[in-house]
Design an enzyme around this catalytic site. Structure first.
Site, PDB file in Angstrom:
ATOM      1  N   GLU A 327       0.845  -1.201   0.000  1.00  0.00           N
ATOM      2  CA  GLU A 327       0.000   0.000   0.000  1.00  0.00           C
ATOM      3  C   GLU A 327       0.876   1.245   0.000  1.00  0.00           C
ATOM      4  O   GLU A 327       1.740   1.398   0.869  1.00  0.00           O
ATOM      5  CB  GLU A 327      -0.878   0.037   1.249  1.00  0.00           C
ATOM      6  CG  GLU A 327      -1.924  -1.051   1.330  1.00  0.00           C
ATOM      7  CD  GLU A 327      -2.834  -0.848   2.531  1.00  0.00           C
ATOM      8  OE1 GLU A 327      -4.044  -1.058   2.385  1.00  0.00           O
ATOM      9  OE2 GLU A 327      -2.344  -0.472   3.617  1.00  0.00           O
ATOM     10  N   CYS A 328       0.650   2.130  -0.943  1.00  0.00           N
ATOM     11  CA  CYS A 328       1.318   3.425  -1.013  1.00  0.00           C
ATOM     12  C   CYS A 328       2.836   3.263  -0.917  1.00  0.00           C
ATOM     13  O   CYS A 328       3.455   2.786  -1.864  1.00  0.00           O
ATOM     14  CB  CYS A 328       0.766   4.362   0.060  1.00  0.00           C
ATOM     15  SG  CYS A 328       1.069   6.112  -0.283  1.00  0.00           S
ATOM     16  N   GLY A 329       3.465   3.588   0.214  1.00  0.00           N
ATOM     17  CA  GLY A 329       4.897   3.413   0.335  1.00  0.00           C
ATOM     18  C   GLY A 329       5.324   1.978   0.122  1.00  0.00           C
ATOM     19  O   GLY A 329       6.395   1.699  -0.433  1.00  0.00           O
TER      20      GLY A 329
END
Length: 442
Positions: A327-329
């Protein structure tokens, strides 16, 4: 029994509500009062501070992305506490234009839903009696939201306090506390908000100072007496489908952004969470059946992640035969490369072709509704997911198969679809730029 509660909110961000919230939690704890904290909205940093200050796990309550049954179930975590304190996000009435599951994401939605009066934190710098006009407007904005009183912040002098109190008395609004100007209690920030609780070595000292400061300048007895709501125990929390039975979860200062209610839900469903630290060059547990890499700050640790050969080789070996999701990072870390703010490219895991850059920042913020075109751990193709995106990365390349059709809170298409890739040994790697909050209906 569920105890009564209060919503700690403000007209806007930056008024001092987090300092007040942490001071209240620590001050009540020092008195032996068990306080259950909550966070209104999709913030994933503040709950860790709440937990450190109160000694109880804090959970997010979000009216846009969560259905009422999930909110009621999370409310049940207050069972056995003496008081509930919830910290709002942004301004009290700030939310999106089009409502979601049971509101527009505003803290006022949660306050109204739970029957919690609002303690309004007002930045009093630069005004006197006029501060009362702001408070009066907030008191009258919504009939289903009650104002318990105000805490005045950044008050310059006794004379300044007297003038503001006169204004509040004229409109019948109680002053529950007066905080003089003080800069040494301000928590350090970076672009996503506060620096994470786990990164602050002096956090116990800061919490002790905040507790002393708040206890001296806030009427804790009056504030507690203003709490309302509570009653019988809430419904059983809505079930959370874990991504696997044994979940290898990246957890360190590079990857810390996972919502507490999801972790609690996974464990409640019988899943085992097996943390590992990429920054310590640890690979995911080979006995796990899925790997989940949450968001965080990989851009601040890109050099260490690139040099962590045990982590990267272990992750690649894991992904050959089992699902991995970021997720994201975490999604960025699964990609081919990440360019830091100085323009230096660092090799990432290379399990996806994603290339991201922080050399030229681009702001991405908002709720996301995703219809999956392919499965991810814990959700089949066709599932509808709701989450939130907040980062500053520029997407240089996102070449793999699109993962989902994603729209924002207004129903407009979002071009960052997330991607996925099948691995030769039967594994599957996927990633999104949004942080999952809940599943839901179309």
């Amino acid at each position: 029994m569920i105890p009564p509660g209060l919503m700690i909110s403000a007209p806007a961000s930056g008024t001092g509500k987090t300092t007040l919230m942490l001071g209240l939690l620590a001050a009540f704890r020092a008195r032996g009062v068990e306080v259950q904290p909550f966070k209104g909205g999709p913030d994933y940093i503040d709950p860790a501070f709440h937990t450190a200050a109160s000694g109880r796990a804090s959970f997010n309550l979000d009216s846009w992305s969560m259905e009422r049954a999930r909110i009621d179930g999370l409310h049940g975590n207050a069972e056995g506490a003496d008081l509930i304190l919830a910290e709002g996000s942004m301004g009290l009435f700030d939310g999106v234009a089009i409502p979601g599951e049971c509101g527009n994401g505003a803290s006022a939605d949660i306050a109204a839903m739970m029957g919690w009066p609002v303690v309004l934190v007002l930045d009093a710098s630069g005004a006197a009696q006029s501060v009362a006009a702001t408070a009066l407007g907030f008191a009258r904005m919504r009939d289903d939201v009650t104002l318990a009183g105000v805490v005045l912040n950044r008050v310059a002098s006794p004379r300044h306090e007297a003038l503001i109190r006169a204004g509040m008395a004229s409109v019948g609004i109680d002053v529950l506390g007066v905080l003089p100007r003080r800069t040494d209690l301000e928590l350090p920030e970076r672009h996503l908000g506060l620096v994470q609780a786990g990164e602050q070595e002096n956090l116990p000292e800061l919490l002790a100072q905040a507790a002393e400061f708040v206890a001296e300048h806030v009427d804790l007895d009056a504030l507690r007496a203003a709490a309302r709501g509570g009653g019988q125990g809430a419904e059983v929390p809505s079930a959370v489908t874990p991504p696997g039975q044994r979940i290898a979860l990246a957890q360190d200062n590079a990857f810390a952004f996972v919502y507490p209610h999801l972790l609690a839900g996974w464990r409640a469903a019988g899943a085992e969470v097996l943390p590992f630290s990429p920054l310590a060059d640890e690979a995911p547990d080979p006995h796990a059946d899925v790997c989940w890499i949450p968001g965080g700050y990989p851009e601040l640790h890109a050099g260490r992640l690139s040099a962590a050969t045990t982590y990267r080789e272990g992750l690649r070996a894991f992904a050959e035969t089992r699902p991995v999701h970021g997720e994201c990072g975490g999604y960025m870390a699964l990609g081919a490369g990440l360019v830091d703010k100085d323009g230096t490219r660092h090799e990432m895991a290379g399990l996806l072709g994603l290339e991201t850059s922080f050399a030229k920042r681009k702001f991405h913020l908002g709720y996301r509704r995703a219809t999956l075109a392919a499965p991810i751990p814990g959700a089949p193709a066709g599932a509808l997911l709701r989450g939130h995106e907040f980062h500053y990365a520029t997407i240089v390349e996102e070449p793999d198969t699109p993962l989902a059709v994603i729209t924002d809170s207004n129903g407009l298409a979002v071009p960052e679809t997330g991607t996925w890739r099948a691995m030769p040994g039967g594994g599957r790697v996927s990633g999104t730029f949004f942080h999952l909050i809940a599943g839901g209906t179309a």
